[in-house]
Design a protein around this motif. Sequence first.
Motif, PDB file in Angstrom:
ATOM      1  N   PHE A   1       0.766  74.530 115.015  1.00  0.00           N
ATOM      2  CA  PHE A   1       1.075  75.073 116.338  1.00  0.00           C
ATOM      3  C   PHE A   1       2.557  75.440 116.420  1.00  0.00           C
ATOM      4  O   PHE A   1       3.391  74.846 115.753  1.00  0.00           O
TER       5      PHE A   1
ATOM      6  N   TYR B   1       5.328  75.861 119.641  1.00  0.00           N
ATOM      7  CA  TYR B   1       5.574  75.680 121.062  1.00  0.00           C
ATOM      8  C   TYR B   1       6.963  76.220 121.397  1.00  0.00           C
ATOM      9  O   TYR B   1       7.864  76.236 120.550  1.00  0.00           O
TER      10      TYR B   1
ATOM     11  N   GLN C   1      10.126  75.774 124.398  1.00  0.00           N
ATOM     12  CA  GLN C   1      10.623  74.920 125.477  1.00  0.00           C
ATOM     13  C   GLN C   1      11.843  75.560 126.111  1.00  0.00           C
ATOM     14  O   GLN C   1      12.837  75.850 125.441  1.00  0.00           O
TER      15      GLN C   1
ATOM     16  N   GLY D   1       8.791  71.220 129.994  1.00  0.00           N
ATOM     17  CA  GLY D   1       7.960  70.753 128.907  1.00  0.00           C
ATOM     18  C   GLY D   1       7.730  71.846 127.880  1.00  0.00           C
ATOM     19  O   GLY D   1       8.313  72.930 127.962  1.00  0.00           O
ATOM     20  N   LEU D   2       6.897  71.546 126.896  1.00  0.00           N
ATOM     21  CA  LEU D   2       6.592  72.512 125.846  1.00  0.00           C
ATOM     22  C   LEU D   2       5.393  73.355 126.235  1.00  0.00           C
ATOM     23  O   LEU D   2       4.411  72.839 126.792  1.00  0.00           O
TER      24      LEU D   2
ATOM     25  N   PHE E   1       9.478  74.809 118.700  1.00  0.00           N
ATOM     26  CA  PHE E   1       9.027  73.674 117.899  1.00  0.00           C
ATOM     27  C   PHE E   1       7.760  74.033 117.137  1.00  0.00           C
ATOM     28  O   PHE E   1       6.810  74.578 117.707  1.00  0.00           O
TER      29      PHE E   1
ATOM     30  N   HIS F   1      -0.985  68.988 113.328  1.00  0.00           N
ATOM     31  CA  HIS F   1      -1.946  68.021 113.830  1.00  0.00           C
ATOM     32  C   HIS F   1      -2.881  67.634 112.701  1.00  0.00           C
ATOM     33  O   HIS F   1      -3.643  68.449 112.208  1.00  0.00           O
TER      34      HIS F   1
ATOM     35  N   PHE G   1       0.036  64.179 116.261  1.00  0.00           N
ATOM     36  CA  PHE G   1       0.787  65.409 116.140  1.00  0.00           C
ATOM     37  C   PHE G   1       2.164  65.071 115.581  1.00  0.00           C
ATOM     38  O   PHE G   1       2.759  64.053 115.938  1.00  0.00           O
TER      39      PHE G   1
ATOM     40  N   PHE H   1       6.015  66.791 114.985  1.00  0.00           N
ATOM     41  CA  PHE H   1       6.841  67.912 115.419  1.00  0.00           C
ATOM     42  C   PHE H   1       8.065  68.065 114.524  1.00  0.00           C
ATOM     43  O   PHE H   1       8.633  67.081 114.045  1.00  0.00           O
ATOM     44  N   GLY H   2       8.487  69.314 114.347  1.00  0.00           N
ATOM     45  CA  GLY H   2       9.762  69.567 113.724  1.00  0.00           C
ATOM     46  C   GLY H   2      10.879  69.254 114.710  1.00  0.00           C
ATOM     47  O   GLY H   2      10.635  68.961 115.877  1.00  0.00           O
ATOM     48  N   THR H   3      12.120  69.340 114.226  1.00  0.00           N
ATOM     49  CA  THR H   3      13.262  69.003 115.073  1.00  0.00           C
ATOM     50  C   THR H   3      13.703  70.153 115.961  1.00  0.00           C
ATOM     51  O   THR H   3      14.639  70.009 116.736  1.00  0.00           O
TER      52      THR H   3
ATOM     53  N   GLY I   1      14.191  66.428 117.972  1.00  0.00           N
ATOM     54  CA  GLY I   1      12.807  66.787 118.218  1.00  0.00           C
ATOM     55  C   GLY I   1      12.107  65.776 119.105  1.00  0.00           C
ATOM     56  O   GLY I   1      12.737  65.091 119.905  1.00  0.00           O
TER      57      GLY I   1
ATOM     58  N   LEU J   1       8.641  63.110 127.685  1.00  0.00           N
ATOM     59  CA  LEU J   1       7.561  64.077 127.848  1.00  0.00           C
ATOM     60  C   LEU J   1       6.211  63.400 127.694  1.00  0.00           C
ATOM     61  O   LEU J   1       5.990  62.644 126.753  1.00  0.00           O
TER      62      LEU J   1
ATOM     63  N   GLY K   1       3.599  67.948 130.217  1.00  0.00           N
ATOM     64  CA  GLY K   1       4.189  67.964 131.540  1.00  0.00           C
ATOM     65  C   GLY K   1       5.604  68.502 131.466  1.00  0.00           C
ATOM     66  O   GLY K   1       6.098  68.852 130.385  1.00  0.00           O
ATOM     67  N   ASP K   2       6.277  68.570 132.608  1.00  0.00           N
ATOM     68  CA  ASP K   2       7.627  69.127 132.669  1.00  0.00           C
ATOM     69  C   ASP K   2       8.720  68.099 132.421  1.00  0.00           C
ATOM     70  O   ASP K   2       9.902  68.420 132.506  1.00  0.00           O
TER      71      ASP K   2
END
Lengths: 111, 114
Positions: free
Chosen positions: A34, A36, A38, A43-44, A90, A94, A99, A101-103, B42, B90, B106-107
Amino acid sequence: AQSVTQLGSHVSVSEGALVLLRCNYSSSVPPYLFWYVQYPNQGLQLLLKYTSAATLVKGINGFEAEFKKSETSFHLTKPSAHMSDAAEYFCAVHTGNQFYFGTGTSLTVIP
Amino acid sequence: DGGITQSPKYLFRKEGQNVTLSCEQNLNHDAMYWYRQDPGQGLRLIYYSQIVNDFQKGDIAEGYSVSREKKESFPLTVTSAQKNPTAFYLCASSMETYSNQPQHFGDGTRLSIL
């Protein structure tokens, strides 16, 4: 252990130029991938996802990403940058029940 | 519209105080997650829950606690044992953990120390 590497914590492009944000992952099984975005203090939001149906995935706002298994990469591109694309991006993997995530890569668009 | 609601948006904690961050979703998702976001690092997983009344520690669970008494709610408590709580928190949810479905976020809540 899974990991996601985003090369370049900061990327600057001119308005109208190509956007390329890099993502490499390590996974022992085919992952779901994925991207995303931000915006500050938010949020993402999902840009796009790869779920093995097609290697080239199109997302929202003109972004797309190509899954390359041989390179374990899932780079994000957009042909022409817009000022509104300035944000943090980001990449996420998954696998199993988590999940990863990258930095993140902060994209600056120069007028 | 379905989504995830986090409250409050900004929160301040005094030394030795526990604070609770709220996360509610109306997406009918089974799985819920809490992440901590620090600049340049991250997202780091604090806790996640795949089903009501069950949750698992993530990578940085020390100093935090959660509960999952209802499907739609997954509150996070930052305890006084968390010595560096200043961060952006988050909450996320997904349809189920073993699927190709993405997380919805969420925000966020920004927590600061007084």
